[in-house]
Design a protein around this motif. Sequence first.
Motif, PDB file in Angstrom:
ATOM      1  N   HIS A   1       2.076   7.866   6.261  1.00 50.60           N
ATOM      2  CA  HIS A   1       3.525   7.766   6.105  1.00 50.60           C
ATOM      3  C   HIS A   1       3.829   7.619   4.621  1.00 50.60           C
ATOM      4  CE1 HIS A   1       7.665   6.905   7.378  1.00 50.60           C
ATOM      5  NE2 HIS A   1       7.695   6.106   6.333  1.00 50.60           N
ATOM      6  N   GLY A   2       4.602   8.542   4.088  1.00 51.44           N
ATOM      7  CA  GLY A   2       4.885   8.499   2.652  1.00 51.44           C
ATOM      8  C   GLY A   2       3.590   8.579   1.859  1.00 51.44           C
ATOM      9  N   VAL A   3       3.409   7.643   0.931  1.00 50.24           N
ATOM     10  CA  VAL A   3       2.213   7.640   0.087  1.00 50.24           C
ATOM     11  C   VAL A   3       1.058   6.875   0.726  1.00 50.24           C
ATOM     12  CG1 VAL A   3       3.561   7.871  -2.026  1.00 50.24           C
ATOM     13  CG2 VAL A   3       2.987   5.587  -1.183  1.00 50.24           C
ATOM     14  N   GLU A   4       1.307   6.213   1.863  1.00 49.89           N
ATOM     15  CA  GLU A   4       0.281   5.396   2.493  1.00 49.89           C
ATOM     16  C   GLU A   4      -0.543   6.204   3.483  1.00 49.89           C
ATOM     17  OE1 GLU A   4       1.361   1.436   4.043  1.00 49.89           O
ATOM     18  OE2 GLU A   4       0.381   2.058   5.910  1.00 49.89           O
ATOM     19  N   SER A   5      -1.868   5.990   3.449  1.00 50.51           N
ATOM     20  CA  SER A   5      -2.770   6.663   4.375  1.00 50.51           C
ATOM     21  C   SER A   5      -3.827   5.672   4.834  1.00 50.51           C
ATOM     22  CB  SER A   5      -3.429   7.861   3.676  1.00 50.51           C
ATOM     23  OG  SER A   5      -4.330   8.509   4.541  1.00 50.51           O
TER      24      SER A   5
ATOM     25  N   GLY B   1      -3.518   2.266  -5.271  1.00 51.33           N
ATOM     26  CA  GLY B   1      -4.544   1.324  -4.872  1.00 51.33           C
ATOM     27  C   GLY B   1      -5.309   1.710  -3.619  1.00 51.33           C
ATOM     28  N   GLU B   2      -6.277   0.853  -3.299  1.00 51.67           N
ATOM     29  CA  GLU B   2      -7.162   1.080  -2.151  1.00 51.67           C
ATOM     30  C   GLU B   2      -7.566  -0.269  -1.571  1.00 51.67           C
ATOM     31  OE1 GLU B   2     -11.247   3.577  -1.577  1.00 51.67           O
ATOM     32  OE2 GLU B   2     -11.306   1.926  -3.015  1.00 51.67           O
ATOM     33  N   GLU B   3      -7.613  -0.341  -0.252  1.00 52.20           N
ATOM     34  CA  GLU B   3      -8.057  -1.543   0.447  1.00 52.20           C
ATOM     35  C   GLU B   3      -9.110  -1.131   1.468  1.00 52.20           C
ATOM     36  OE1 GLU B   3      -6.058  -5.182   3.072  1.00 52.20           O
ATOM     37  OE2 GLU B   3      -4.800  -3.719   2.019  1.00 52.20           O
ATOM     38  N   ILE B   4     -10.220  -1.876   1.539  1.00 51.10           N
ATOM     39  CA  ILE B   4     -11.351  -1.507   2.390  1.00 51.10           C
ATOM     40  C   ILE B   4     -11.834  -2.721   3.163  1.00 51.10           C
ATOM     41  CG2 ILE B   4     -13.821  -0.890   2.343  1.00 51.10           C
ATOM     42  CD1 ILE B   4     -13.184   0.950  -0.027  1.00 51.10           C
ATOM     43  N   LEU B   5     -12.188  -2.518   4.436  1.00 52.38           N
ATOM     44  CA  LEU B   5     -12.962  -3.492   5.195  1.00 52.38           C
ATOM     45  C   LEU B   5     -14.217  -2.789   5.673  1.00 52.38           C
ATOM     46  CD1 LEU B   5     -13.141  -6.365   6.440  1.00 52.38           C
ATOM     47  CD2 LEU B   5     -12.136  -5.383   8.516  1.00 52.38           C
TER      48      LEU B   5
ATOM     49  N   GLY C   1      -2.829   4.000  -1.291  1.00 50.60           N
ATOM     50  CA  GLY C   1      -1.470   4.385  -1.653  1.00 50.60           C
ATOM     51  C   GLY C   1      -0.408   3.319  -1.497  1.00 50.60           C
ATOM     52  N   HIS C   2      -0.781   2.097  -1.051  1.00 48.68           N
ATOM     53  CA  HIS C   2       0.212   1.101  -0.644  1.00 48.68           C
ATOM     54  C   HIS C   2       0.357  -0.067  -1.629  1.00 48.68           C
ATOM     55  CE1 HIS C   2      -3.661  -0.432   0.515  1.00 48.68           C
ATOM     56  NE2 HIS C   2      -3.176  -1.564   0.944  1.00 48.68           N
TER      57      HIS C   2
END
Length: 222
Positions: A143-147, A167-171, A213-214
């Motif tokens: 959605h938008g820039v978020e994936s 940015g990037e977030e990972i688990l 992207g968030h």
Amino acid sequence: MLRADFSRREVVDTRLMPWEASPLAGVDRKPLDRIGGEVARATSIVRYAAGSHFDAHEHPLGEEFLVLLGTFSDEWGDYRAGTYVRNPPGSSHRPFSRDGCEIFVKLRQFVPDDRKRILIDTRRTAWLPGLVPGLSVLPLHQHGVESVALVRWAPGTRFKAHSHWGGEEILVLDGVFSDEYGDYPTGTWLRNPHRSMHTPFSEQGCLIWVKVGHLESLPEGS
């Protein structure tokens, strides 16, 4: 406030964190980032003991979760391990777990026009080839820039150096994910800020949940 400076890189081994009690008996959590009090923009791992429940509540700015262990439930259904759910702004439910579960959950992080509910059983969904050999992708949300996606790395897979706009977030869900800054085993949570750069790889193979992207700016209402 906890890890509330989104311009900082964060790496947390969640396996080493103690569980903290929530206001309701049988529901514990490991907070990863938080802006606010009990009602907060928050990212957490939450554990429900068998037979525990949370009071009925609304999500004014949305809820996103991935079931890590066991089966999480609400009045709309049962969500076994591997299920990804997005409950949009304005949704409500009364969650519980008959046999116990753990979930990775993000609260109050939707943009206002992201209104679609998403329910994906990732263990029954087809994967797509990634951008390099050895990489497989299961898209979860765009959605938008978020994936958001699950990404599977075969042993020995390497990706090119790249920058993360937004940015990037990972688990890390299984195996060991790596880059030039270190190795991140199962249970590691990472947050790489806007415009950060790295060269990721996995020598032994891994499975990660990843959102990009968030992080350029905080959502309205944070």
